[in-house]
Write an enzyme that holds these catalytic residues in place. Structure first.
Site: not given
Length: 315
Positions: A142-143
């Site tokens: 995930d970012r």
């Protein structure tokens, strides 16, 4: 910038064989967003041996790829790598083999560009490592998650590592700081997960009996006043799995703006945490050529270490 006024005819080399058409184009067209690449393939502007192809078609040695001339609008072009990002990525390589590398991904950097993100980690690395004909993600983070991220430098390595991942022969451990005192005896969460549209175009995940099977192992590493440092190991690889499973167990991650709690938000502010506390701390996989086990650890960044220092003062 990937902009040209003439048609390009590119012959596929041995090192590029086996790549998908879309990934081949992303490597060649370093200023083009993924949406544009899909559009020119869909319209038939990209040809392989003078024939239309699909984005997921595989290339062979000697194939001749037609790449149309592109003129990118400023808002459409992928941003060039800044010196700061270039230096950050160069210093984030944890270990590199002949046909793979592991990056300690910084929090806040998406692995792919798109959806408003001008440049992602993979696009940036392709600019930084111009010596490589092939560079692809083996898995994603995930970012807002930091830590171990594995990339393949050859098609053969990518296929081998993807097979290991699918057959659960690759082990990934994460460190997560969760709200509340996690029960010592609860070492496993099994809850089906389903992706849904949150209503503002944002995709989220929830526990749903009709969702996909998802399992996560948890182990207590350290307990604080109001929070617990956990080691989490996803048995399956669903989107936001650790975050949603922790929230489902009534102990959401600190700094989680999607699935967090008021208690967690309060502690995050108190301890100076301004990001998600989720870090891919270690990765174990079989080296794709020799088969020998490789185990790599990614240290916590200074921000997360400072948060733990504050948390330990509350004991």
């Amino acid at each position: 910038m990937a902009e040209g006024r003439e048609v390009q005819w590119v012959e596929v080399t041995e090192g590029q064989a086996g790549q998908r058409v879309d990934n081949f184009l992303m490597t060649r067209l370093k200023g083009a967003p993924r949406s544009l690449v899909y559009r020119i393939v869909r319209k038939g502007e990209v040809r392989v041996n003078k024939k239309r192809v699909k984005a997921d078609s595989r290339l062979c040695v000697g194939d001749v790829v037609r790449i149309p001339p592109l003129k990118l609008a400023p808002r459409e072009a992928v941003r060039e790598v800044s010196d700061n990002l270039r230096n950050l990525l160069a210093g984030s390589v944890l270990l590199e083999g002949r046909d793979w590398m592991v990056i300690n991904k910084p929090s806040g950097l998406a692995v792919h560009g798109g959806s408003g993100v001008k440049i992602g980690l993979i696009e940036a690395l392709r600019q930084v490592r111009e010596d490589l004909d092939f560079l692809e993600l083996v898995h994603r983070l995930d970012r807002d998650t930091s830590g171990c991220l594995l990339l393949a430098k050859s098609r053969e390595a990518l296929l081998t590592l993807n097979t290991s991942l699918k057959q659960h022969q690759m082990s990934k451990q994460y460190l997560a700081l969760v709200a509340g005192r996690w029960p010592v005896r609860r070492d496993f969460v099994s809850a089906r997960l389903d992706r849904f549209d949150a209503g503002n175009g944002e995709r989220r995940v929830r526990v749903d009996a009709n969702g996909k099977v998802a399992r996560t192992r948890f182990a207590v590493r350290e307990a604080f006043a109001g929070a617990t440092l956990m080691e989490a190991e996803p048995v399956t690889g669903r989107t936001h799995q650790i975050r949603v499973h922790a929230a489902h167990a009534a102990h959401p991650l600190l700094g989680d703006d999607k699935y967090g709690s008021r208690q967690g938000q309060h502690l995050a502010r108190q301890w100076g945490l301004s990001r998600l506390f989720l870090h891919a701390s270690s990765l174990t996989f079989a080296e794709p050529t020799s088969g020998k086990p490789v185990k790599i650890r990614a240290p916590l960044d200074d921000t997360l270490e400072a948060v733990l220092h504050q948390a330990r003062r509350t004991k």
